[in-house]
Design a protein around this motif. Structure first.
Motif, mmCIF file in Angstrom:
data_model
loop_
_atom_site.group_PDB
_atom_site.id
_atom_site.type_symbol
_atom_site.label_atom_id
_atom_site.label_comp_id
_atom_site.label_asym_id
_atom_site.label_seq_id
_atom_site.Cartn_x
_atom_site.Cartn_y
_atom_site.Cartn_z
ATOM 1 N N LEU A 141 36.366 42.995 23.155
ATOM 2 C CA LEU A 141 35.682 43.884 24.095
ATOM 3 C C LEU A 141 36.676 44.260 25.197
ATOM 4 O O LEU A 141 37.650 43.553 25.424
ATOM 5 N N PHE A 142 36.414 45.387 25.863
ATOM 6 C CA PHE A 142 37.301 45.811 26.941
ATOM 7 C C PHE A 142 36.845 45.136 28.232
ATOM 8 O O PHE A 142 35.799 45.489 28.780
ATOM 9 N N PRO A 143 37.613 44.170 28.736
ATOM 10 C CA PRO A 143 37.120 43.340 29.838
ATOM 11 C C PRO A 143 36.952 44.086 31.160
ATOM 12 O O PRO A 143 36.228 43.632 32.033
ATOM 13 N N HIS A 144 37.639 45.245 31.283
ATOM 14 C CA HIS A 144 37.565 45.964 32.559
ATOM 15 C C HIS A 144 36.404 46.960 32.589
ATOM 16 O O HIS A 144 36.236 47.694 33.561
ATOM 17 N N LYS A 145 35.630 47.006 31.504
ATOM 18 C CA LYS A 145 34.500 47.924 31.437
ATOM 19 C C LYS A 145 33.212 47.117 31.286
ATOM 20 O O LYS A 145 33.216 46.052 30.667
ATOM 21 N N PRO A 183 32.083 41.881 30.206
ATOM 22 C CA PRO A 183 32.198 40.976 29.059
ATOM 23 C C PRO A 183 32.520 39.540 29.446
ATOM 24 O O PRO A 183 32.088 38.602 28.777
ATOM 25 N N GLY A 184 33.282 39.369 30.540
ATOM 26 C CA GLY A 184 33.672 38.031 30.954
ATOM 27 C C GLY A 184 32.502 37.106 31.236
ATOM 28 O O GLY A 184 32.647 35.887 31.197
ATOM 29 N N TYR A 200 47.780 45.050 53.701
ATOM 30 C CA TYR A 200 46.338 45.048 53.927
ATOM 31 C C TYR A 200 45.630 46.001 52.957
ATOM 32 O O TYR A 200 44.676 45.627 52.274
ATOM 33 N N PHE A 201 46.152 47.236 52.876
ATOM 34 C CA PHE A 201 45.479 48.214 52.020
ATOM 35 C C PHE A 201 45.637 47.873 50.540
ATOM 36 O O PHE A 201 44.724 48.062 49.746
ATOM 37 N N MET A 202 46.787 47.359 50.181
ATOM 38 C CA MET A 202 47.002 46.991 48.783
ATOM 39 C C MET A 202 46.123 45.798 48.390
ATOM 40 O O MET A 202 45.622 45.727 47.280
ATOM 41 N N GLY A 203 45.953 44.877 49.351
ATOM 42 C CA GLY A 203 45.076 43.736 49.099
ATOM 43 C C GLY A 203 43.640 44.191 48.846
ATOM 44 O O GLY A 203 42.939 43.666 47.982
ATOM 45 N N LYS A 204 43.222 45.220 49.581
ATOM 46 C CA LYS A 204 41.891 45.785 49.379
ATOM 47 C C LYS A 204 41.757 46.360 47.979
ATOM 48 O O LYS A 204 40.768 46.125 47.280
ATOM 49 N N LEU A 205 42.776 47.126 47.574
ATOM 50 C CA LEU A 205 42.787 47.732 46.240
ATOM 51 C C LEU A 205 42.716 46.640 45.168
ATOM 52 O O LEU A 205 41.964 46.732 44.204
ATOM 53 N N ARG A 245 39.542 43.623 40.925
ATOM 54 C CA ARG A 245 39.180 42.326 40.332
ATOM 55 C C ARG A 245 37.676 42.189 40.141
ATOM 56 O O ARG A 245 37.191 41.138 39.757
ATOM 57 N N ARG A 246 36.953 43.275 40.436
ATOM 58 C CA ARG A 246 35.490 43.207 40.311
ATOM 59 C C ARG A 246 35.023 42.688 38.957
ATOM 60 O O ARG A 246 34.113 41.896 38.857
#
Lengths: 247, 229
Positions: A95-99, A141-142, B215-220, B225-226
């Protein structure tokens, strides 16, 4: 489109060689529409390579594969177009983990402009209901169990409305208690008339669900038959030996 | 209080010091921005060429060119590269030194970005490509929709690091006669005969710029990582 019982995939003298290692040594067989073919064999027998050749994830070094009448081993053929009609389910799910789950299912039909996002979304909802995971649409998926991942992977492949589904050891990476839920989905799929080619170690599935069982050893088909005859009265000595170990 | 104000005026106002500092800040930012854009684009293109060649054997000639590029850039000091760009390659073209510097640093950074991105592409399991291709997506669609988003997320910390290095590396631009933060500090130093305040100020300016970038890159990074939760 394709009538029941018509030849869907025609494999002629298929060979695959990795260096000096002849993995497939001349495989010839037909897959007919509506058939459920299970492929069994020891590890290293070439069964997975055979399956992966059917959609050219492995490029054969000899022989032909005619899919719906077209030789897909011809380099001039647009393989991407044919792969749209050949669904595949992997041992490791992939599965595509980022989707999200729903995005996984919608990605291919929308990207390939086969469906509008609206249509794909409806299709995804139907499929999620079919594999019993309607509440996981927005999960990543995670966060899913192995069995759930594989059910989503099946839904993702079905979203393309394939003419045939290939399963590469779909339950081998699962915890034992999750094997059943995946096999159940596959069984329902088989009963709905889907053409399926399944590489598996699940002898129960092979016996109950398949219309034909194929035994591959040393890169060749050693025996193929309807399941009752195949398991009840195996003729090939290697098959007898193999069955005595796994049953 | 009077003393502090006097000192401030001495180092930041008198004899055109304000203008030096502001010009220095502006130039450091401009050069970094130009270099960042060139470096990231070049780096991604080179990385895609290299990994396409590694996986499929296609793009043989382009791959050879990128290998030569990487070898030259990584094998020579950026200082020498900057001088070559200014005094040889762009010698007869009336280009602003800031643009010359941006191009030189961008081409330099591109080599490092390329290897970072390539390592990211290689870190993605082959099964991801197979899943994409088995659904009928072509190689480009698979790369764009499946491989790159994951690779980018994996290498973001290394990319941020490269950006920080790049920003600080621009301090050598003074050698081709452009006033950046570092050059401004030495100019003020030469007028005030005092090293402490100008140099510490320069250090603080760089630190603030890097902190803002981080700071801004850390936000990105957190946003990307959501899907891990």
């Amino acid at each position: 489109m394709i009538d029941k019982g018509e030849v869907l995939i025609e494999v002629q003298g298929l060979e695959k060689r990795f260096g000096d290692n002849q993995v497939l040594d001349g495989i010839t067989t037909d897959i007919r529409s509506g058939e459920v073919v299970t492929i069994i064999g020891a590890s290293g027998s070439g069964k997975s390579t055979f399956l992966r050749s059917l959609n050219l994830l492995e490029i054969p070094t000899g022989g032909k594969i005619l899919f719906e009448g077209v030789d897909i081993t011809d380099p001039k053929v647009d393989i991407n177009r044919h792969r749209q009609k050949i669904g595949m389910v992997f041992q490791q799910f992939n599965l595509f983990p980022h989707k999200t789950v729903k995005e996984n299912i919608m990605m291919a039909p929308v990207t390939l402009k086969l469906m509008t996002p609206q249509e794909a979304s409806e299709k995804a909802d139907q499929l999620l209901a079919r594999v019993g995971l309607p509440d996981k649409a927005d999960a990543y998926p995670g966060s899913l169990s192995g069995g759930q991942k594989q059910r989503i992977a099946i839904a993702r492949a079905l979203a393309m409305n394939p003419d045939v589904m290939l399963f590469d050891e779909p339950t081998s990476a699962l915890d034992p208690e999750m094997v059943g839920e995946v096999l159940e989905i596959m069984k329902e799929l088989a009963q709905s008339g889907m053409t399926m080619v399944v590489v598996t170690h699940e002898m129960g599935f092979a016996r109950e669900v398949s219309s034909r069982v194929v035994f591959i050893d040393e890169g060749r088909i050693q025996e193929e038959n309807a399941p009752e005859e195949f398991f009840g009265n195996p003729k090939n000595a290697r098959l007898q030996d193999f069955l005595s170990k796994v049953l | 209080m009077d003393y502090l104000q006097h000192q401030f005026e001495r180092f930041f106002v008198d004899n055109g010091a304000t203008e030096w500092w502001l010009t220095g800040l502006k130039n450091t930012l401009c050069i970094t921005l130009i270099a960042l854009i060139i470096g990231v684009i070049l780096g991604f293109v080179v990385a895609i060429i290299r990994s396409t060649y590694e996986q499929t054997g296609k793009l043989k000639v382009l791959n050879l060119i990128t290998k030569i590029y990487l070898s030259i850039i990584r094998g020579t000091p950026s200082m020498v590269q900057l001088l070559i760009f200014n005094f040889i390659i762009f010698a007869s073209i009336a280009l602003d030194e800031i643009v010359v510097g941006g191009i030189a640093f961008g081409i330099n950074s591109g080599a490092y970005v390329a290897e970072i991105v390539r390592s990211g592409i290689m870190s993605i399991d082959k099964g991801q490509t197979e899943a994409g291709r088995s659904l009928g997506l072509d190689a480009g669609q698979t790369l764009k929709l499946i491989i790159m988003p994951q690779a980018f997320k994996n290498v973001l910390p290394a990319l941020i690091n490269e950006m920080i290095v790049l920003l600080k590396e621009t301090a050598i631009i003074g050698y081709i006669g452009t006033t950046d933060i570092t050059k401004a500090s030495t100019l003020v130093q030469s007028r005030t005969y005092s090293a402490f305040v100008p140099l510490i100020s320069a250090a603080i300016f760089y630190w603030v710029l890097v902190s803002i970038l981080t700071y801004f890159m850390g936000k990105l990074e957190r946003r990307m990582r959501r899907s891990d939760r």
